[in-house]
Design an enzyme around this catalytic site. Structure first.
Site, short mmCIF file in Angstrom:
data_model
loop_
_atom_site.label_atom_id
_atom_site.label_comp_id
_atom_site.label_asym_id
_atom_site.label_seq_id
_atom_site.Cartn_x
_atom_site.Cartn_y
_atom_site.Cartn_z
CB SER A 13 -0.93 0.01 1.22
OG SER A 13 -0.18 -0.15 2.41
CD GLU A 196 -3.65 10.91 15.95
OE1 GLU A 196 -2.84 10.19 16.57
OE2 GLU A 196 -4.14 11.96 16.43
CG HIS A 200 -0.97 3.49 4.73
ND1 HIS A 200 -1.37 2.86 5.89
CD2 HIS A 200 -0.70 2.52 3.83
CE1 HIS A 200 -1.37 1.54 5.68
NE2 HIS A 200 -0.96 1.32 4.44
#
Length: 243
Positions: A13, A196, A200
């Site tokens: 990701s 939070e 990422h």
């Protein structure tokens, strides 16, 4: 027909191509397009939560194998999920199955005459109590395992883990919050309660870390340096992409 050079992303990701459903989350693969020539096509196969094991098991490497060709590039960035020992569908041993799987990616590139590039995982933004230095070893010894494999196989390794750690510490805890997915409640429809997240990225973070990769690749010279926009030229004719 004009030959179009491509580079392929294989990863998780942190490099994925996002869309509006995860905005403002942005993968490094998205921002990296700012640095490369317009005549080069990007094919991003990175996906959330994947390790080398699960990426291969799902047939994603097979998909790259069917499309990659001579002169293309394969950027290989894994580590965040290979270390998850509690999940046998993703876990790999750093100096065992992790290296073995990385070699499968390298072999796919090489058999087609493409250029494999290994990229160590982005450092996690986890500050110590002093608020200035980052917690050591957030990726255990997976970066070292990738670097060792790269040396053994004579494959370029971009050590993003080390360079991103240094950059995060340089700018500090407060300034780097906006690089990562720290968002307030009620601003973005897909994160109504806010978020939070120190793994990422938002767009500025993706840009910053893409720049680190670009700078290190330019230092390799040759075909690697040739990927990037010439700073002395501010225009590239889109007609280069037309038959």
């Amino acid at each position: 027909m004009i030959w179009i050079q491509r580079f392929f992303w294989a990863g998780d990701s942190t490099v994925k191509q996002n869309n509006y459903t995860s905005f403002p989350q942005t993968g490094i693969g998205q921002a990296f397009a700012l640095f490369i020539k317009q005549s080069i096509r990007i094919e991003n196969y990175a996906q959330n939560g994947r390790s080398t094991r699960s990426f291969i098991a799902e047939g994603r490497l097979d998909a790259i194998d069917k499309r990659i060709g001579e002169g293309d590039f394969l950027f290989i960035q894994f580590g965040h999920n290979d270390e998850k020992k509690q999940d046998p569908s993703r876990y790999t041993e750093s100096f065992g199955s992790y290296q073995e799987n990385l070699l499968k990616f390298i072999d796919v590139a090489r058999k087609h005459g493409a250029h494999p590039v290994l990229i160590t995982p982005l450092y996690r933004r986890k500050f110590n109590e002093d608020g200035r230095t980052l917690v050591e070893g957030t990726h255990l010894d997976y970066p070292e395992a990738m670097i060792e494999l790269g040396k053994r196989e004579n494959v370029p390794v971009i050590d993003l883990c080390t360079s991103s750690k240094a950059l995060i510490e340089q700018f500090g805890e407060k300034a780097t919050r906006k690089w990562f997915m720290h968002v307030e409640p009620g601003i973005y429809p897909h994160f109504p309660d806010g978020k939070e997240d120190d793994t990422h990225l938002q767009y500025e973070g993706a840009y910053r870390f893409s720049q680190l990769i670009a700078e290190d690749m330019k230092k390799l010279g040759g075909v690697y340096a040739d990927l990037f926009i010439d700073p002395d030229s501010d225009y590239e004719d889109p007609a280069m992409l037309i038959d």
